[in-house]
Design an enzyme around this catalytic site. Structure first.
Site, PDB file in Angstrom:
ATOM      1  N   CYS A   1      -0.131  -6.382   5.663  1.00 35.37           N
ATOM      2  CA  CYS A   1      -0.630  -4.936   5.624  1.00 35.37           C
ATOM      3  C   CYS A   1      -1.997  -5.082   5.227  1.00 35.37           C
ATOM      4  O   CYS A   1      -2.785  -3.913   5.396  1.00 35.37           O
ATOM      5  CB  CYS A   1       0.029  -4.410   4.436  1.00 35.37           C
ATOM      6  SG  CYS A   1       0.300  -5.315   2.811  1.00 35.37           S
TER       7      CYS A   1
ATOM      8  N   TYR B   1      -4.486   3.090  10.407  1.00 39.85           N
ATOM      9  CA  TYR B   1      -3.446   3.983  10.098  1.00 39.85           C
ATOM     10  C   TYR B   1      -3.111   4.786  11.007  1.00 39.85           C
ATOM     11  O   TYR B   1      -1.997   4.888  11.551  1.00 39.85           O
ATOM     12  CB  TYR B   1      -3.716   4.493   8.739  1.00 39.85           C
ATOM     13  CG  TYR B   1      -3.699   3.543   7.198  1.00 39.85           C
ATOM     14  CD1 TYR B   1      -2.600   3.038   6.931  1.00 39.85           C
ATOM     15  CD2 TYR B   1      -5.125   3.238   6.990  1.00 39.85           C
ATOM     16  CE1 TYR B   1      -2.976   2.234   5.797  1.00 39.85           C
ATOM     17  CE2 TYR B   1      -5.113   2.495   5.852  1.00 39.85           C
ATOM     18  CZ  TYR B   1      -4.156   1.845   5.442  1.00 39.85           C
ATOM     19  OH  TYR B   1      -4.365   1.043   4.460  1.00 39.85           O
TER      20      TYR B   1
END
Length: 179
Positions: free
Chosen positions: A136, A100
């Site tokens: 993702c 992230y």
């Protein structure tokens, strides 16, 4: 014309949605935010060419091939910020993971900002309406933490293993809001 179909995958049932020309959604059964961008007026229409094309893409993917997100007409619904994050997700190579934090740095550079919050990026990643194809599942926390996956951590691990990712260095955190 908005339509959807069900695709039976090794992970269970997937719901594929289309606006008639583009793929607008792909959700796993029981997924958080399931169908969040699918209009209530959508009706089952498995013969839409884009849904048939998506089924062939998924067949190749689950057979261990490496289809690219760019092979399908994708039109995820979301804010400009989320669109940037989803474009960056599509650039993560098959069989690789990123964090992230790394995505936040990329997004900041793309948007001409000095920095970006990893949590903001995590929110955009978590609201991805086209799971698997917009990958993702290839995003992990710092140090290899398998923080959150709208489809469930077990499915995230299975997708990474399917792509040949060595998951032995990844771990499920004992605490956290993203579980």
């Amino acid at each position: 014309m908005c339509g959807y179909t069900i695709y039976e995958s090794p992970l269970g049932r997937l719901t594929l949605a289309s606006d008639g020309e583009n793929l607008t959604g792909l959700w796993m059964e029981g997924q958080k935010y399931f169908g969040s961008t699918m209009p209530e007026t959508a009706r089952e229409q498995g013969d839409l060419p884009v849904l048939e094309e998506t089924g062939r893409w998924l067949n190749r993917y689950f057979a261990g091939k490496r289809p690219e997100p760019s092979e399908l007409p994708l039109k995820p619904e979301g804010s400009a910020f989320r669109q940037v994050i989803w474009k960056l997700l599509c650039q993560i190579p098959y069989g690789e993971v990123t964090t992230y934090g790394a995505l936040a740095k990329q997004a900041a550079a793309w948007m001409g900002r000095p920095s970006m919050s990893g949590q903001a990026v995590g929110g955009a990643v978590g609201h991805n309406p086209i799971s698997i194809i917009i990958p993702c599942h290839r995003v992990v926390g710092t140090g290899g933490s398998l923080t959150g996956y709208a489809g469930g951590i077990e499915k995230k691990i299975r997708l990474l293993e399917l792509e040949g990712v060595d998951v032995s260095g990844l771990f499920i955190p004992k605490k956290g809001t993203a579980l």
